[in-house]
Design a protein around this motif. Structure first.
Motif, PDB file in Angstrom:
ATOM      1  N   PHE A   1      46.988 -19.546  40.640  1.00  0.00           N
ATOM      2  CA  PHE A   1      47.414 -20.848  40.127  1.00  0.00           C
ATOM      3  C   PHE A   1      48.774 -21.240  40.707  1.00  0.00           C
ATOM      4  O   PHE A   1      48.974 -22.380  41.147  1.00  0.00           O
ATOM      5  CB  PHE A   1      47.490 -20.798  38.600  1.00  0.00           C
ATOM      6  CG  PHE A   1      48.087 -22.032  37.965  1.00  0.00           C
ATOM      7  CD1 PHE A   1      47.305 -23.153  37.724  1.00  0.00           C
ATOM      8  CD2 PHE A   1      49.436 -22.078  37.626  1.00  0.00           C
ATOM      9  CE1 PHE A   1      47.856 -24.294  37.148  1.00  0.00           C
ATOM     10  CE2 PHE A   1      49.982 -23.210  37.053  1.00  0.00           C
ATOM     11  CZ  PHE A   1      49.188 -24.317  36.821  1.00  0.00           C
TER      12      PHE A   1
ATOM     13  N   HIS B   1      41.206 -22.078  37.506  1.00  0.00           N
ATOM     14  CA  HIS B   1      41.524 -20.645  37.462  1.00  0.00           C
ATOM     15  C   HIS B   1      41.375 -20.049  36.057  1.00  0.00           C
ATOM     16  O   HIS B   1      41.825 -18.923  35.820  1.00  0.00           O
ATOM     17  CB  HIS B   1      42.944 -20.413  37.987  1.00  0.00           C
ATOM     18  CG  HIS B   1      43.103 -20.753  39.435  1.00  0.00           C
ATOM     19  ND1 HIS B   1      42.504 -20.041  40.434  1.00  0.00           N
ATOM     20  CD2 HIS B   1      43.786 -21.770  40.046  1.00  0.00           C
ATOM     21  CE1 HIS B   1      42.822 -20.570  41.616  1.00  0.00           C
ATOM     22  NE2 HIS B   1      43.590 -21.629  41.408  1.00  0.00           N
TER      23      HIS B   1
ATOM     24  N   ALA C   1      44.587 -25.396  36.319  1.00  0.00           N
ATOM     25  CA  ALA C   1      44.465 -24.459  35.197  1.00  0.00           C
ATOM     26  C   ALA C   1      43.005 -24.276  34.808  1.00  0.00           C
ATOM     27  O   ALA C   1      42.546 -23.156  34.530  1.00  0.00           O
ATOM     28  CB  ALA C   1      45.275 -24.957  33.999  1.00  0.00           C
TER      29      ALA C   1
END
Length: 564
Positions: A452, A420, A417
């Motif tokens: 992701f 990205h 997370a």
């Protein structure tokens, strides 16, 4: 802490009873002198204000006198102008026979007699514009005769009689003009003052009446009283203005006297304050500068009597006491520094915890004092994913192993997370929720979520092989509008609301293990760069049937970071 720190230094303790009594007596002397001087200055300042008000009133009365003169001349000019306008329109009508000039004549007479309202700007070039074919615009004044306006102007009886005489002569001239106008229409005096006898229009007679010697003589008689009236107004105004000017000169002389007296008392005050207050204070300030530089041996040593001398003695006593307390204060400062370092460390830890709970921009807004944080985001992408078979797996594993496994898996997802640039919203059990485009808006939110999701599959396959646990995740993605904000008062949480959240959750719950199910809205945004497999219509709880797709891969391998 020592007892000296717990008990503040009392300057009064260094003063003996005789010195306190002498200080009070000296203060009374200086206070009395200052009160007398300041009282005199206050009275002088009050006098200056009163003089200024009188001067202002005198100026206002002078302006009013000039204004009354202007209004008086304006009324006299209106009487003259109305007579000239009547002459002009009567002669033009006699020369041309055009009916509009007769109507202009009647309108001028009606306005002067108060039978018609006076137009805006009537005192100027109104009839010149009207005669040229223009129609001036503006708000009309109420109908009022010129005579009534003269009465309201407050003229003296003699002045009013002059204007009345002029208007009466103008009215006599109107009778000649009426005879000429009626002659143009073929109506003549029947001997009773009425124009009841009819005959052929007689333009030559009308022109003769309006240009004859009698007409010019009557015209001249109108202007004579107006000139006398203007002389009366000018004389009355000059007398009033002269009296006001005399009063203003007297007030100015008195004002100068007050100003000089105020200057002298102010000078006396400055000398007194300089000798009895400022000079001793400067000595105390010099000693204070030396003390502030670290020289605790500095003393003011003010000589003389009075409260300033007493203050100097008190200052010297305080410096002596401060010298005794410096060492104790340094020890206290060292202890305080340790506490400050601990507080800084705790503050840093609190900020780190806050950033773990909230996005950085939201945390900054919250620390800035903003309350009720809530924002609308028209374009975001939301992903839900949960571990397939987690309930049965947790039954086989112990509590510690379950927590360790979730920490490992969610730690890997947190790293993805961050890579990205997604915002993790929350985890609920084995369910993981992230969003792209919140709180930082971006046009590539769908691509970030897709990258992701695909990286998540690869990462979980690697983790399953290394851990020996057959982990797979069920994933759903949807794109749309959300509202994001902080909920809670003691325990903050940054959360999302909106239909896109519900649909993304249904996408996850109806997806197949190991698959990434997306909506049409997601597929439309990604179809140029990613590959999809159509699943068909899926029944979503609370939404009904919806066409869905499986995200299967990338079309171009280099598009790994949509924000590069």
């Amino acid at each position: 802490m020592t007892d000296s720190l717990e008990q503040p230094f009392d300057p009064g303790a260094v003063l003996s009873e005789p010195s306190i009594l002498y200080r009070d007596q000296a203060r009374m002397r200086i206070r009395t002198i200052l009160f007398v001087v300041l009282g005199v200055q206050l009275l002088l300042a009050t006098g200056l204000i009163a003089v200024a008000l009188v001067m202002e009133q005198t100026q206002r009365e002078t302006e009013q006198a000039e204004h009354r003169r202007f209004e008086s001349f304006q009324l006299a000019d209106q009487l003259r102008q109305s007579s000239d306008d009547l002459t002009r329109f009567a002669r033009t009508y006699a020369a041309t026979g055009d009916e509009k000039y007769r109507k202009y004549f009647e309108t001028v007479l009606a306005i002067r007699n108060g039978d018609a309202p006076r137009p805006e700007g009537y005192e100027g070039v109104y009839w010149d514009l009207v005669a040229a074919g223009q129609t001036p615009t503006g708000e009309e004044h109420r109908a009022q005769s010129l005579r009534d306006r003269m009465l309201e102007a407050g003229f003296t009886t003699t002045e009013f009689d002059k204007l009345s005489e002029s208007q009466a002569r103008s009215d006599d001239l109107v009778q000649i003009e009426n005879v000429a106008i009626n002659a143009m229409q073929g109506r003549f005096d029947d001997g009773t003052g009425n124009f009841a006898r009819e005959g052929p229009p007689d333009r030559e007679r009308a022109i003769q009446l309006l240009h004859g010697k009698r007409y010019h003589e009557a015209k001249a008689t109108i202007m004579e009283p107006i000139g006398e009236f203007q002389d009366m107004i000018e004389s009355r105004t000059e007398t009033a203005v002269a009296a006001l000017n005399d009063r203003e000169r007297s007030v100015k002389r008195f004002d100068m006297l007050l100003a000089c007296t105020l200057f002298l008392t102010t000078l006396m005050s400055v000398v007194l304050i300089r000798r009895r207050v400022l000079a001793p204070i400067e000595e105390i300030a010099a000693a204070a500068d030396r003390v502030s530089s670290g020289d605790l041996s500095a003393r003011a040593q003010i000589k003389g009597s009075g409260e300033i001398a007493t203050f100097g003695a008190t200052f010297d006593a305080m410096v002596t006491s401060v010298g005794r307390q410096v060492e104790e204060l340094e020890n206290a400062h060292e202890e305080l520094s340790k506490q400050t370092d601990e507080l800084t460390e705790q503050t840093s830890r609190s900020e780190h915890l806050l950033l773990n709970v909230l996005p950085a921009t939201i945390a900054d807004r919250l620390k800035g004092g903003e309350e009720g944080i809530a924002d609308s985001f028209p374009e975001v992408s939301v992903l839900f994913s949960d571990i397939v078979g987690f309930t049965k797996m947790s039954e086989r594993l112990g509590a510690r192993q379950v927590v360790e496994m979730l920490n490992d898996v969610f730690g890997l997802l947190d790293a993805l997370a961050k890579k990205h640039k997604l915002e993790k919203i929350k985890t609920i059990g084995d369910c993981y929720m992230v969003v792209a485009g919140v709180p930082d808006r971006t046009s590539t939110h769908a691509q970030q979520i897709a990258e992701f999701a695909l990286d998540m599959q690869e990462t979980l396959r690697g983790y399953a092989e290394s851990s020996g646990r057959p982990l797979r995740m069920r994933t759903g993605i949807h794109t749309g509008t959300v509202v994001a904000g902080i909920v809670g008062t003691s325990k903050f949480a940054y959360d999302l609301w909106g239909d896109v959240v519900n649909v993304a959750s249904r996408m996850e719950s109806t997806s197949e293990p190991g698959s990434i199910q997306v909506s049409d809205a997601v597929r439309v945004r990604l179809q140029d760069d990613y590959t999809f497999e159509e699943r068909g219509s899926v029944e979503l709880k609370g939404k009904g049937p919806m066409n869905t797709w499986y995200l299967t891969g990338r079309r171009i391998c280099q598009a790994r970071d949509p924000q590069e």
